[in-house]
Scaffold this active site. Structure first.
Site, PDB file in Angstrom:
ATOM      1  N   TYR A 102      -1.940  22.536 -45.128  1.00 47.39           N
ATOM      2  CA  TYR A 102      -2.405  21.709 -44.012  1.00 47.39           C
ATOM      3  C   TYR A 102      -2.939  20.415 -44.610  1.00 47.39           C
ATOM      4  O   TYR A 102      -2.647  20.082 -45.762  1.00 47.39           O
ATOM      5  CB  TYR A 102      -3.472  22.542 -43.262  1.00 47.39           C
ATOM      6  N   LYS A 157      17.599  38.425 -27.731  1.00 49.92           N
ATOM      7  CA  LYS A 157      18.570  37.731 -28.593  1.00 49.92           C
ATOM      8  C   LYS A 157      17.870  37.286 -29.872  1.00 49.92           C
ATOM      9  O   LYS A 157      18.436  37.379 -30.962  1.00 49.92           O
ATOM     10  CB  LYS A 157      19.155  36.508 -27.871  1.00 49.92           C
TER      11      LYS A 157
END
Ligand SMILES: NC(=O)c1ccc[n+]([C@@H]2O[C@H](COP(=O)([O-])OP(=O)(O)OC[C@H]3O[C@@H](n4cnc5c(N)ncnc54)[C@H](O)[C@@H]3O)[C@@H](O)[C@H]2O)c1
Ligand SMILES: O=C(O)C[C@H](O)C(=O)O
Ligand SMILES: [Mg+2]
Length: 463
Positions: A102, A157
Site C-alpha cells: 500500500y 461461472k
C-alpha cells in the site's frame, strides 16, 4: 427446517412421525433456542424427492403447537452469503509490508505502469482476470429476470473459472438493458480485466454488444452463450454422429430456439459442413422470402433451410437426423421424436429444464444429451469457457477467433477416445482435467498460428 415447538402442545415424537409419514428421513436435530414454553429446533431431513417438501409441510402444519420458521435446502445453503470471495496472495504482517503493498511503496508501481501501460499485465491482476458480465435478460432459460437474480449463475461461472482453470473471474451484473450503456460500462471497467465473458444477454442485442466490444477493446471478448455453446455442441455432435453411424454433412439438422445460442451453434454447424439445417423459433421455421425485423434472423433465413420448409417444429422435424434445442422447457414431444429419421440424435440443451427429459426421450433416440449436470452427455459451455480463457490469457490473445473456437471443439471431442465412445459417452465429463489442458493447448496453438497471440512462451511478441 427451523421449527418452533410449543412444549406442552406437541412432542418431538409427533413431529418425527409427521416428517417420516411425509417421506422424509431425519438425519440431524439441533436445538437452537429454548425457553420455558417453546423450543426452536433445526431439523435436517433427507428426502428422496424434493417434491416431498410440500407433503411434509402440510403434515407439520396439521399438528398443534408447531410453527415452521424457515425451510432451506442444500442448494440454498450452498448459496448463503454467495459462493466466492477475494483472497490476498500474502498477509500484511507489519508496517513494512503495509508500506510496500500500500502507500507509499505502491506509488512507485503505479508510476511504472503510468510510464509503460503494458506493465499492467505484469504488475496487477489483469493477466489472470475475466469479468463475467450479464444484464440479466436471458438467464438460462428463465428469461429476463434482472441483474440481481442473475448473480447466482454468474457467481457459479466465476467458481468454475477458478476451480477448473485458475482464472480469477468476477460476476458483474449490470442494472441496464441499454445496448450503448452496456458497451460504455464494459469498456470503462476493462482496464482491470484480461478478458470479458458476456453471459446470458438476450438476442439480438447480444450480437451488437459483442461485436462492438470486440472492435473497441484490445482484450478478448467472448459471448459464452453463443460461442462457448457452439464449441461444445460441435464437439458433442462430432462424436454423436460417429456413434449413430451418420455423416454430419448428410444430416438433416433442426435447431429450435434461434436466439444467441441457436444462431451461433447454427453458424458453427454450417462451418463444419452441415447443409440441410432448419431453424425454428416460436413462430415456426425461418424461411427465405419472409421478412424479419431482426437482422440476425434475416441472415439466418438466407443461409439455411435449403428446401424452404415451413410450419412448426412438429412439421419440420419429420425425417430429421439431429434435433438441437436451445429454446425452453418441454418444447419437444415424444411424437416429434418418432417422426425423426432412424437413430435420431437429440440434444435438448435448454437450462434448467430441457426441451424433453432423457427419461421420456431415451426409448426413441440413439443419442441423447442435455445441458445438465445430473444426466449423462452434458453439453454445456462449461466444457469450453475455462480452457478457452486460460489459453487466451496465457498467450495474451487480442481476441478469440474462429480458428481458436474450432480448435477448442476438436480438442474437447478428442478427449473421448474412439474405443470409449458410446451412446452415453459422447462428451468428456466436466471434471475430466484433460479437458481444460487440451482446450488451452489447442487454443494457444490456433492463436499463434492465426496471429492473434501477443505473448508466446513467456515472451511478448512484437505486434
Ligand atoms: N447447454 C448449454 O451450454 C447452453 C448454453 C447456452 C444457452 N443454453 C440454453 O439455451 C436457451 C436459450 O439461451 P439463449 O442465451 O440463446 O437465449 P435467447 O433469449 O437469446 O434465445 C432463446 C430463443 O428461443 C426461442 N424460444 C423460446 N421458447 C421457444 C419455444 N417454445 N419454441 C421455439 N422457440 C422458443 C426464443 O424466441 C428465442 O429466440 C436457454 O434455455 C439456455 O439455458 C444452454
Ligand atoms: O449456465 C449454463 O449452465 C449454461 C448456459 O450458459 C446457459 O445459459 O444455460
Ligand atoms: Mg448462459
Amino acid at each position: 427446517m427451523r421449527l418452533e415447538m410449543h412444549k406442552e402442545r406437541v412432542t418431538f415424537g409427533q413431529i418425527a412421525t409427521a416428517i417420516g409419514e411425509g417421506g422424509g428421513d431425519i438425519v440431524a436435530v439441533d436445538v437452537s433456542q429454548a425457553s420455558g414454553t417453546t423450543t426452536i429446533r433445526d431439523i435436517t431431513v433427507q428426502m428422496s424427492d424434493s417434491s416431498h417438501t410440500d407433503t411434509i409441510v402440510a403434515k407439520l402444519n396439521a399438528l398443534e403447537g408447531v410453527k415452521i420458521i424457515n425451510i432451506s435446502d442444500q442448494t440454498f445453503l450452498m448459496h448463503l452469503g454467495g459462493k466466492i470471495e477475494v483472497q490476498a496472495k500474502m498477509p500484511i504482517k507489519n508496517r513494512d509490508d503495509l508500506s510496500r503493498v500500500y502507500t507509499p511503496g505502491v506509488a512507485r508501481v503505479c508510476t511504472a505502469i503510468h510510464e509503460d501501460k503494458s506493465k499492467v499485465y505484469s504488475l496487477t491482476i489483469k493477466r489472470n482476470t475475466v469479468a463475467v458480465v450479464s444484464d440479466g435478460t436471458a438467464v438460462l432459460g428463465l428469461g429476463n429476470i434482472g441483474p440481481e437474480a442473475a448473480m447466482p449463475v454468474m457467481e457459479g461461472k466465476a467458481m468454475l473459472f477458478k476451480q477448473m482453470a485458475g482464472v480469477d473471474a468476477f460476476p458483474i451484473c449490470l442494472d441496464t438493458q441499454d445496448t450503448e450503456e452496456i458497451i460504455r460500462t464494459v469498456k470503462a471497467i476493462a482496464p482491470a480485466f484480461g478478458g470479458i465473458n458476456l453471459e446470458d444477454i438476450s438476442s439480438p442485442r447480444c450480437f451488437e454488444i459483442e461485436q462492438r466490444l470486440i472492435a473497441e477493446l484490445d482484450i478478448p471478448v467472448f459471448h459464452d452463450d453463443q460461442h462457448g455453446t457452439a464449441v461444445v455442441l460441435l464437439a458433442g455432435l462430432l462424436n454423436a454422429v460417429k456413434v449413430a453411424g451418420k455423416r454430419l454433412q448428410d444430416c438433416k439438422v433442426v435447431v429450435c430456439g434461434i436466439g444467441a445460442a441457436g444462431i451461433a451453434c447454427s453458424k458453427m454447424l454450417l462451418a463444419a459442413g452441415v447443409t440441410n439445417l432448419i431453424g425454428v423459433d416460436r413462430a415456426g421455421a425461418l424461411v427465405r422470402g419472409e421478412t424479419y425485423g431482426n437482422a440476425a434472423w434475416a441472415w439466418y433465413a438466407e443461409h439455411t433451410n435449403p428446401h424452404r420448409l415451413t410450419g412448426r417444429l412438429s412439421d419440420v422435424i419429420e425425417g430429421a437426423d439431429v434435433f438441437i434445442g436451445l429454446s425452453g422447457p418441454k418444447v419437444l414431444s415424444v411424437n416429434d421424436i418418432k417422426k425423426m429419421a432412424a437413430d435420431p440424435i437429440v440434444f435438448a440443451m435448454a437450462n434448467p429444464t430441457p426441451e424433453i427429459t432423457p427419461e421420456e426421450a431415451e426409448p426413441y433416440v440413439r443419442v441423447m444429451a442435455t445441458g445438465r449436470s445430473d444426466y449423462p452427455n452434458q453439453i454445456n459451455n462449461v466444457l469450453c469457457f475455462p480452457g478457452m480463457f486460460r489459453g487466451a490469457l496465457d498467450c495474451r490473445a487480442a481476441r478469440i477467433n474462429e480458428e481458436m473456437k474450432l480448435a477448442a471443439a476438436q480438442a474437447i471431442a478428442s478427449v473421448v477416445k474412439e474405443d470409449e465412445l458410446s451412446e452415453h459417452y459422447i462428451i468428456p465429463s466436466v471434471f475430466n482435467a484433460a479437458v481444460v489442458e487440451r482446450v488451452r493447448e489447442a487454443v494457444i496453438r490456433a492463436a499463434v498460428e492465426s496471429g492473434v497471440a501477443r505473448r508466446v512462451r513467456g515472451h511478448r511478441q512484437e505486434e
